[in-house]
Structures are given as C-alpha cells and as structure tokens.
Design a protein around this motif. Sequence first.
Motif, PDB file in Angstrom:
ATOM      1  N   UNK A  24      10.381   1.464  -6.196  1.00  0.00           N
ATOM      2  CA  UNK A  24       9.128   0.715  -6.253  1.00  0.00           C
ATOM      3  C   UNK A  24       8.228   1.336  -7.307  1.00  0.00           C
ATOM      4  N   UNK A  25       7.532   0.516  -8.035  1.00  0.00           N
ATOM      5  CA  UNK A  25       6.614   0.992  -9.065  1.00  0.00           C
ATOM      6  C   UNK A  25       5.241   0.380  -8.838  1.00  0.00           C
ATOM      7  N   UNK A  26       4.219   1.213  -8.790  1.00  0.00           N
ATOM      8  CA  UNK A  26       2.841   0.739  -8.655  1.00  0.00           C
ATOM      9  C   UNK A  26       2.197   0.651 -10.030  1.00  0.00           C
ATOM     10  N   UNK A  52       2.189  -7.504  -1.645  1.00  0.00           N
ATOM     11  CA  UNK A  52       3.336  -7.164  -0.796  1.00  0.00           C
ATOM     12  C   UNK A  52       4.009  -5.884  -1.267  1.00  0.00           C
ATOM     13  N   UNK A  53       4.127  -5.718  -2.578  1.00  0.00           N
ATOM     14  CA  UNK A  53       4.725  -4.487  -3.115  1.00  0.00           C
ATOM     15  C   UNK A  53       3.923  -3.270  -2.688  1.00  0.00           C
ATOM     16  N   UNK A  55       1.953  -3.039  -0.079  1.00  0.00           N
ATOM     17  CA  UNK A  55       2.074  -2.879   1.375  1.00  0.00           C
ATOM     18  C   UNK A  55       3.380  -2.177   1.735  1.00  0.00           C
ATOM     19  N   UNK A  56       4.469  -2.545   1.068  1.00  0.00           N
ATOM     20  CA  UNK A  56       5.762  -1.918   1.347  1.00  0.00           C
ATOM     21  C   UNK A  56       5.771  -0.459   0.894  1.00  0.00           C
ATOM     22  N   UNK A  57       5.192  -0.201  -0.263  1.00  0.00           N
ATOM     23  CA  UNK A  57       5.101   1.174  -0.769  1.00  0.00           C
ATOM     24  C   UNK A  57       4.331   2.049   0.218  1.00  0.00           C
ATOM     25  N   UNK A  58       3.191   1.531   0.679  1.00  0.00           N
ATOM     26  CA  UNK A  58       2.350   2.318   1.583  1.00  0.00           C
ATOM     27  C   UNK A  58       3.050   2.558   2.913  1.00  0.00           C
ATOM     28  N   UNK A  59       3.773   1.552   3.407  1.00  0.00           N
ATOM     29  CA  UNK A  59       4.495   1.710   4.670  1.00  0.00           C
ATOM     30  C   UNK A  59       5.546   2.811   4.560  1.00  0.00           C
TER      31      UNK A  59
END
Length: 480
Positions: A24-26, A52-53, A55-59
């Motif tokens: 994943x890249x922010x 969504x990206x 949210x998934x990264x943070x989870x």
Amino acid sequence: MSGRMAIDLLPQKTAARKIFRIPLTLHSKQAEIDASPARFKIIRAGRKFGKTTYAQYKALKRLGRPNSIHWHIAPTYKQAKLISWNDFKRLIPPESLHKKPNDVDLTIRLKNGSQLFLMGSDEPDSLRGPAPTSITLEESAYHKREAWYEVLRPNLIPSQAPCDFIFTPKGFNWMKDVEDEAHRRIAQGIKDWACFHYTIYDNPFLSKEEIEEAKKDCDSDVVWRQEYLAEYESSVGRVFASFDGDYNGRHIQKIILPHGLFDVYRAIDWGMRDNTACLWAYIQNRRLFVYREHLANNLSAPAQAQVIRNQTSSSERVQRNAISHDAAKEDPAMRGLTVLWHFRQAGITPLQISTRDKKHSRAMINQLIQENRLVIDSEKCPKLRKQLLAYEWKDTTMEKPDEMADDDAVDALHYLVEMLQFDLFMDRKKDDVVSREQMYAEIAKERLAAWRNPRMTISHAFDASGDNGLAVDDTAAGYI
C-alpha cells in the motif's frame, strides 16, 4: 510513501519480530491524516481521493500492535464484504494468520493476538463483540446516527479507543453535526479531535484530464461539489431543497412578536418514546411565523399538555390546535382513552386531528419556502431548522421521505400548514367574514367529498361561485 507494517508473529514474551511489507502506498495528503495524533479524525473527502486505501492502511497498522481489536464498519454488511474483505485477505500475509479468515463472520485473527472485524451498521444491535481498541467508520455519512451515539461510542470507553470518520458528505445530515461539534472543540483547544477536507484533485495518482472529463459528465454542479469536492450541499436529496438554513437568511430570522394580544396556532406531533413536538406560530400578511418549539419524550399526555399550556403566555390567543392522527388511537396504558381526549381535558382546545398523508402539506410547505412566506425563529426553533435541513428523500421516484430520521418538528410543521391551508393559500374577499364554525364545516365537507371520491381535488370540493363565502385561488388549490 510506501507502507511497512510491523506484525508480531509470536507471543509478546518472545523477542522475535518480523516485518512484513504491505503493498500500500499513501500519497502526501493521506500521510497528513496518518501523522495526526488526534483520537477522533473527521476525514471528509471527495470520490477517488483514496479514502478506502487510507482506511485499509490504518487498519493494518493498528493490527500490527499485539492483541489489538479493530472494527472496520461499513454502512451495511454487504458493503463491508464487497468493498474491503477481499482486499484485507490479499494484503495480510498468510504466514501472519492464526487461522483461515472467516468468510461468513468477516473476521481475521493474527498470530500476534490481534483481530480484525468487518461489520455493517445497518443493524446496530449486531455491533457486539470484544471491545475494540480502534474503529474505522467507512462512508460514515451513510451510517445511522444511533449506531454511533448508542452503540459505537460507548464501546470506545474501556480502552479509550480512537475512531476515524471517513466519508463523502450526504447533504446536511448527522455527520455535519459531528464535524461542526469537532470544530467547536478544536477552537476550545481540545486536542482529541482533528478535521480534514480533501477533494478528488488532492489525489496525485489521478489524471487531471480524466478528472475534467468526469466533471463534464456530471449531472449538475451541485452533485460535482458534493461528490467530488466533498462540500456540504444542502439541496442534494433534500425534501425541502429551497429551504435557506443560514442564520439571518430568507427563512431563519430573529422574530419580534406582535405587541399586545395576537392570534396563535399550535401543532403537535405526539410521541411517547419518540419526542412529542409542538410548534407555535402566527400569520401576518399571509406569511407563517414559527416562533417557538417544544420537544420532549417520556412524558404522559397530560404532562405534555401541561408543558404546552405553561409555555403559552396570556397574550397569545390560541385560535386552533392540530395534533397527529395517531393521537386518536385508544391506548391501553391510558385505560383505553386516547391522547386526544387527554389533551382536550387539559385545555388544549379547539383541537383537530391531522391526516396521515403528508404529500399535500409537504407541497404547501415547499410553496411557502419558495415564496419566502415561511419564517422560523433563529433562537427559539433550532431543532426545526436542523430537521428541515436534514429531511431527505428515501425514495425519490416514489416521493417517499426517509421516515427513520429525526422529523418530529417537521411533522408538526406538516400538521400546522395543513390546518392553516385556507388562511395561507386561499384568498377571501375583503367583505367576507367566515366564522370558525363555518370554516370547520367547509373542512368537513371537503373531507367527506374527498372520501366519497378520492380523485376529487379541493377545487371541486368548494363551489367557487356559490354562497359559501370563500373565493378559491386555483393556483394555490393545485398544491392542496
């Protein structure tokens, strides 16, 4: 910014630790959100910003802490499974799993003791389980208000868990209230809250040319501003789209009451567990001025009636009262008597029952709004203002409003306008004098005729050229 997640595969007492690289890249704006230390983050962002990206990264980042419990909540179970479930199964390394992901319960357990729960808030009572150490509300504007206030917020207390509200606006609904309150707390120096606002243009991975093409294809500027620029647009999906909710605007003003005695009209939406709402209004130059509201629940009918009487001063000459149709039902808890009976016994008279169908009164309210003939007190009627702004269509094709929303004050306004339709929409000759008894007789005549012939319009229920003392305004009659 590349994402690296530290996930402990072994129990905490073991020093071994393995770092997994998560694909994943922010981008820079997502990284700004991630860097904020605030416990509660309001993330209002346009379509394709990368909500969504993030949210998934943070989870996954939170699950890297051993024995964490993260709730990732979508508006419905189906959306949770469709939007994020397969992504989480793909992103989490198989060797970090304690056991195979549960495709029914949408749960994942890791070897470090952490657990991921994907849920839908469409049934708030299903939001049960181990107290979370963090929560993400994805598309929070589409969640039910009670899911947050009654179920989720209490679950954060044991571990003082953080929560991210990630959403694109949905009119002036409850998420705007949450963000407004967050801004007030931030202004007071409270550091638990942070607010972020981004648009589709803030995602550097998207083609600017493609964005402009999408803008050309958008139905309207209003939709573009709400969906892509994440601006609060009060008219999108609203039943009363022309209502101006700005203070000191066309419809929300400080009302100066008439001097001395003046005629007053009250409308009541009865509720026991839900709020009972009462509105006070007067008419001046065919404009309706709503200057006071009362909303309270868990009070008996006699108690509510007494409160309404006490709030009415001696200078207010009450001419008529309207009450919701369900007040005429017998209530076993009231020894078989009706709410209507109790209100009349308490002195709320004359009192008439309103109709169940709000379609006609809804059209009349819209006409009053469009003609700037509805004025609501800016200080005394905050809940009516708020509910009018939040009153939205559930089904626009069938013209069905969302009855699950808070609408007690709006319902009272429906009954008020229905009761006053002749005063507001029908012109009388200057030398005509119509008594209250005559008016009630005409109302009864019109309802009897409508009952016998459901297709009859109000213009047929009156003889405009006869001796009934009323001159029918054909234009207004079309809205009744």
